[in-house]
Design a protein around this motif. Structure first.
Motif, short mmCIF file in Angstrom:
data_model
loop_
_atom_site.label_atom_id
_atom_site.label_comp_id
_atom_site.label_asym_id
_atom_site.label_seq_id
_atom_site.Cartn_x
_atom_site.Cartn_y
_atom_site.Cartn_z
N TYR A 75 42.77 53.87 4.84
CA TYR A 75 42.41 55.13 5.49
C TYR A 75 43.08 56.35 4.86
O TYR A 75 42.75 57.49 5.21
N VAL A 86 46.14 57.42 5.28
CA VAL A 86 47.14 58.10 6.13
C VAL A 86 48.30 57.14 6.37
O VAL A 86 48.15 55.93 6.23
N PRO A 133 47.69 55.66 13.91
CA PRO A 133 47.48 56.41 12.67
C PRO A 133 48.37 57.65 12.62
O PRO A 133 48.72 58.22 13.65
N GLY A 134 48.73 58.03 11.41
CA GLY A 134 49.45 59.29 11.21
C GLY A 134 50.91 59.21 11.59
O GLY A 134 51.53 60.23 11.88
#
Ligand SMILES: Nc1ncnc2c1ncn2[C@@H]1O[C@H](COP(=O)(O)OP(=O)(O)OP(=O)(O)O)[C@@H](O)[C@H]1O
Length: 255
Positions: A235, A237, A253-254
């Protein structure tokens, strides 16, 4: 028994989307397909279903070339749950599910009593029997998704291919659909679904394929493939891993 692709190239007439795809969906297993938006998941599903001609490689269904099967043979073997759209014609929900029986009777044959029983049973299985007489155009997006799953199951296929089956579902219905997916595999069906949620794939899929820009960057057992490093690569990230007291992990995520 399997639906398998070897060295598959796929795409649209003027546009190559994916290549070098090797995939085996065995009877009785759940395979999840993950990858970024526009990575080629839906196009791959349509190719596996025979809705788009492959641009190269081979596609086999239970040992026979997919292209050699009639439309009806394919429809009896492969159930498809597309992403739910509103639809134009105000068929009742029951009629939409009954359409799943077409491959068993022929386009012009009137549905039999058995066809109606199967359609009713699938509405009940998905918990939407109360919607039976409502127009398909006047139910919610999540309800439509459940109707499309019931329609595919009414086909009584050997394999079910679902495109983001839980995308528009509330938390409870997501759980219901994922446990149906596991149950179908226990009943011996091969199930392939796309998802944007690695946690869902980790919890419910036996194997995963990670697809980016039309290429499989990894395929294998869900627990082994779904690592923060691979998800970061997939992805683009950073990924945070949250670990529960029981050792189970979830990804954010992140992170
Ligand atoms: N009918 C079409 N003709 C040409 N290109 C198309 C067509 N439909 C989709 N594409 C393109 O094919 C690529 C792959 O799209 P696809 O829908 O397979 O991706 P996806 O992984 O399912 O994406 P998402 O996660 O956003 O649903 C995208 O670049 C998209 O713009």
């Amino acid at each position: 028994m399997s639906l398998s692709a070897a060295d598959l190239a796929y795409g649209y007439r003027e546009r190559r989307i994916g290549r070098d795809i090797g995939l085996d969906l065995e009877a009785g297993e759940v395979l999840a397909l993950l990858g970024p938006n526009g990575g080629g998941k839906t196009t791959l599903l349509k190719t596996l279903l025979g809705l788009l001609p492959p641009q190269g490689g081979t596609l086999m269904l239970d040992g026979l070339p997919l292209a050699a099967l009639s439309v009806n043979q394919r429809a009896r073997a492969l159930g498809y749950v597309p992403q739910a759209h509103a639809g134009t014609f105000a068929f009742t929900v029951f009629s939409v599910v009954l359409m799943g029986r077409t491959a068993h009777g022929g386009v012009f044959a009137a549905p039999s009593g058995h066809d109606r029983e199967v359609a009713q049973a699938m509405l009940e299985r998905l918990g939407i029997a109360k919607l039976a007489q409502r127009p398909y155009t006047q139910i919610s997006g999540g309800e439509r998704q459940l109707v499309l799953i019931a329609r595919a199951l009414a086909q009584e296929p050997a394999y079910v291919i679902l495109d983001e089956p839980t995308a528009s579902l509330d938390f409870g219905n997501q759980g219901k659909v994922m446990s149906q997916i596991r149950q179908l595999a226990r009943e011996g069906l091969g199930v392939l679904f796309t998802t944007h949620d690695p946690n869902q794939a980790l919890a419910h899929a036996d194997r995963v394929m990670l697809l980016r820009e039309g290429q499989a960057i990894a395929t294998g057992k869900a627990a082994a493939m779904l690592t923060p490093e691979r998800l970061a690569e997939l992805y683009g990230v950073a990924i945070e891993t949250v670990r529960g007291a029981d050792g189970r992990v979830a990804f954010l995520p992140g992170g």
